[in-house]
Write a protein that holds these residues in place. Structure first.
Motif, PDB file in Angstrom:
ATOM      1  N   LEU A  19      14.509  53.522  57.846  1.00 10.30           N
ATOM      2  CA  LEU A  19      14.199  53.112  56.474  1.00 10.30           C
ATOM      3  C   LEU A  19      12.886  52.344  56.400  1.00 10.30           C
ATOM      4  N   THR A  20      12.548  51.630  57.465  1.00 10.24           N
ATOM      5  CA  THR A  20      11.296  50.871  57.497  1.00 10.24           C
ATOM      6  C   THR A  20      10.087  51.798  57.376  1.00 10.24           C
ATOM      7  N   GLY A  21      10.203  52.975  57.942  1.00  5.68           N
ATOM      8  CA  GLY A  21       9.081  53.911  57.905  1.00  5.68           C
ATOM      9  C   GLY A  21       9.225  55.030  56.898  1.00  5.68           C
ATOM     10  N   ASN A  22      10.256  54.960  56.045  1.00  2.10           N
ATOM     11  CA  ASN A  22      10.507  56.076  55.133  1.00  2.10           C
ATOM     12  C   ASN A  22      11.166  55.560  53.861  1.00  2.10           C
ATOM     13  N   ASP A  23      10.551  55.830  52.714  1.00  2.00           N
ATOM     14  CA  ASP A  23      11.147  55.375  51.451  1.00  2.00           C
ATOM     15  C   ASP A  23      11.821  56.509  50.678  1.00  2.00           C
ATOM     16  N   SER A  24      12.061  57.637  51.339  1.00  5.61           N
ATOM     17  CA  SER A  24      12.721  58.772  50.678  1.00  5.61           C
ATOM     18  C   SER A  24      14.208  58.537  50.432  1.00  5.61           C
ATOM     19  N   ILE A  25      14.812  57.703  51.243  1.00  6.14           N
ATOM     20  CA  ILE A  25      16.243  57.409  51.107  1.00  6.14           C
ATOM     21  C   ILE A  25      16.394  56.096  50.339  1.00  6.14           C
ATOM     22  N   ASP A  26      17.092  56.155  49.215  1.00  4.90           N
ATOM     23  CA  ASP A  26      17.326  54.960  48.393  1.00  4.90           C
ATOM     24  C   ASP A  26      18.539  54.158  48.865  1.00  4.90           C
ATOM     25  N   LYS A  27      19.550  54.881  49.406  1.00  7.09           N
ATOM     26  CA  LYS A  27      20.795  54.205  49.746  1.00  7.09           C
ATOM     27  C   LYS A  27      21.436  54.829  50.987  1.00  7.09           C
ATOM     28  N   VAL A  28      21.791  53.959  51.934  1.00  9.38           N
ATOM     29  CA  VAL A  28      22.580  54.342  53.097  1.00  9.38           C
ATOM     30  C   VAL A  28      23.882  53.562  53.014  1.00  9.38           C
ATOM     31  N   VAL A  29      24.986  54.264  53.124  1.00 10.62           N
ATOM     32  CA  VAL A  29      26.295  53.625  53.071  1.00 10.62           C
ATOM     33  C   VAL A  29      26.981  53.812  54.422  1.00 10.62           C
ATOM     34  N   PHE A  30      27.355  52.706  55.042  1.00  9.78           N
ATOM     35  CA  PHE A  30      28.196  52.759  56.231  1.00  9.78           C
ATOM     36  C   PHE A  30      29.627  52.703  55.739  1.00  9.78           C
ATOM     37  N   VAL A  31      30.373  53.769  55.954  1.00  2.53           N
ATOM     38  CA  VAL A  31      31.770  53.834  55.528  1.00  2.53           C
ATOM     39  C   VAL A  31      32.633  53.645  56.773  1.00  2.53           C
ATOM     40  N   CYS A  32      33.267  52.507  56.860  1.00  4.20           N
ATOM     41  CA  CYS A  32      34.020  52.116  58.043  1.00  4.20           C
ATOM     42  C   CYS A  32      35.500  52.387  57.818  1.00  4.20           C
ATOM     43  N   PHE A  33      36.074  53.169  58.697  1.00  3.30           N
ATOM     44  CA  PHE A  33      37.490  53.509  58.574  1.00  3.30           C
ATOM     45  C   PHE A  33      38.369  52.305  58.866  1.00  3.30           C
ATOM     46  N   ASP A  34      37.954  51.473  59.820  1.00  3.58           N
ATOM     47  CA  ASP A  34      38.790  50.327  60.180  1.00  3.58           C
ATOM     48  C   ASP A  34      38.027  49.015  59.998  1.00  3.58           C
ATOM     49  N   VAL A  35      38.776  47.936  59.917  1.00  2.57           N
ATOM     50  CA  VAL A  35      38.194  46.622  59.658  1.00  2.57           C
ATOM     51  C   VAL A  35      37.343  46.130  60.827  1.00  2.57           C
ATOM     52  N   GLU A  36      37.678  46.507  62.035  1.00  2.00           N
ATOM     53  CA  GLU A  36      36.906  46.067  63.202  1.00  2.00           C
ATOM     54  C   GLU A  36      35.461  46.577  63.127  1.00  2.00           C
ATOM     55  N   TYR A  37      35.293  47.873  62.904  1.00  2.00           N
ATOM     56  CA  TYR A  37      33.948  48.442  62.811  1.00  2.00           C
ATOM     57  C   TYR A  37      33.215  47.882  61.587  1.00  2.00           C
ATOM     58  N   TYR A  38      33.922  47.711  60.491  1.00  2.00           N
ATOM     59  CA  TYR A  38      33.363  47.114  59.271  1.00  2.00           C
ATOM     60  C   TYR A  38      32.757  45.743  59.586  1.00  2.00           C
ATOM     61  N   ARG A  39      33.483  44.929  60.310  1.00  2.00           N
ATOM     62  CA  ARG A  39      32.990  43.586  60.666  1.00  2.00           C
ATOM     63  C   ARG A  39      31.765  43.652  61.569  1.00  2.00           C
ATOM     64  N   TYR A  40      31.773  44.580  62.524  1.00  2.00           N
ATOM     65  CA  TYR A  40      30.611  44.716  63.418  1.00  2.00           C
ATOM     66  C   TYR A  40      29.369  45.163  62.653  1.00  2.00           C
ATOM     67  N   ILE A  41      29.521  46.106  61.737  1.00  2.00           N
ATOM     68  CA  ILE A  41      28.375  46.570  60.947  1.00  2.00           C
ATOM     69  C   ILE A  41      27.841  45.418  60.085  1.00  2.00           C
ATOM     70  N   ARG A  42      28.734  44.707  59.427  1.00  2.00           N
ATOM     71  CA  ARG A  42      28.298  43.562  58.595  1.00  2.00           C
ATOM     72  C   ARG A  42      27.596  42.502  59.436  1.00  2.00           C
ATOM     73  N   ARG A  43      28.105  42.258  60.619  1.00  2.00           N
ATOM     74  CA  ARG A  43      27.480  41.264  61.495  1.00  2.00           C
ATOM     75  C   ARG A  43      26.069  41.720  61.893  1.00  2.00           C
ATOM     76  N   GLU A  44      25.895  42.988  62.212  1.00  2.00           N
ATOM     77  CA  GLU A  44      24.583  43.512  62.590  1.00  2.00           C
ATOM     78  C   GLU A  44      23.585  43.390  61.433  1.00  2.00           C
ATOM     79  N   LEU A  45      24.085  43.481  60.208  1.00  2.00           N
ATOM     80  CA  LEU A  45      23.238  43.379  59.020  1.00  2.00           C
ATOM     81  C   LEU A  45      23.078  41.931  58.531  1.00  2.00           C
ATOM     82  N   ASN A  46      23.711  40.994  59.241  1.00  2.00           N
ATOM     83  CA  ASN A  46      23.708  39.576  58.859  1.00  2.00           C
ATOM     84  C   ASN A  46      24.273  39.357  57.459  1.00  2.00           C
TER      85      ASN A  46
END
Length: 176
Positions: free
Chosen positions: A148-175
């Motif tokens: 995304l830093t090098g490309n403005d063609s994508i307006d929205k990326v959605v991480f869809v997490c099936f379980d709460v564990e992965y959801y928490r890890y993704i949120r943590r990586e994104l601060n």
């Protein structure tokens, strides 16, 4: 970085219900359906997805690890499904991190090439392929942010997490 993060969403739920231009399927190399996310997408999307996958298999023999192909979204809210084959976890010393990053990078490139402005990702390789969720989340977020830093063609990326564990890890990586 703040502007990039504003283009990223994190949800816990079912990727087959997400409204984006395309969703990503954590497929197997045969592209002919399987379990987990792959099976759910094929079931919800209907036979048109499988028909497109069969054409791709006939033309190029399937999809290799780290690569991506695109089909119709069939009955899904998404117009397209991008199928990518994640690596099977084998200790992390057999190129798994680069192969996983390629899944995200090649899916994003294919989305841009097909004029998609929004894309949704599942936790590629974090199910039966056994990729540790914490490491997978770090690779997913870094690869998406770099793209995304090098490309403005994508307006929205959605991480869809099936379980709460992965959801928490993704949120943590994104601060978040």
């Amino acid at each position: 970085m703040k502007g990039i993060i504003a283009r990223i969403e994190v949800q816990q739920g079912d990727i087959t219900r997400v409204v984006t231009d395309c969703i990503v399927n954590a497929a197997n190399s045969s592209l002919l359906g399987g379990g987990g996310v792959d099976g759910a997408i094929h079931r919800a999307g209907g036979p048109a997805i499988l028909e497109d996958c069969r054409r791709i298999v006939a033309r190029q023999g399937g999809c290799k690890t780290g690569e991506a192909v695109i089909t119709t979204g069939g009955n899904l809210p998404a117009r397209y499904v991008i199928h990518t084959v994640g690596p099977v976890w084998n200790g992390g010393t057999h190129g798994e991190p680069e192969k996983l990053a390629n899944c995200y990078r090649n899916s994003l490139k294919l989305a841009v090439g097909n004029h998609c402005r929004s894309i949704a990702f599942p936790g590629i390789s974090t199910g039966v392929y056994g990729y540790p969720k914490e490491e997978a989340a770090a690779i997913a977020v870094k690869t998406v942010v770099d793209f995304l830093t090098g490309n403005d063609s994508i307006d929205k990326v959605v991480f869809v997490c099936f379980d709460v564990e992965y959801y928490r890890y993704i949120r943590r990586e994104l601060n978040l």
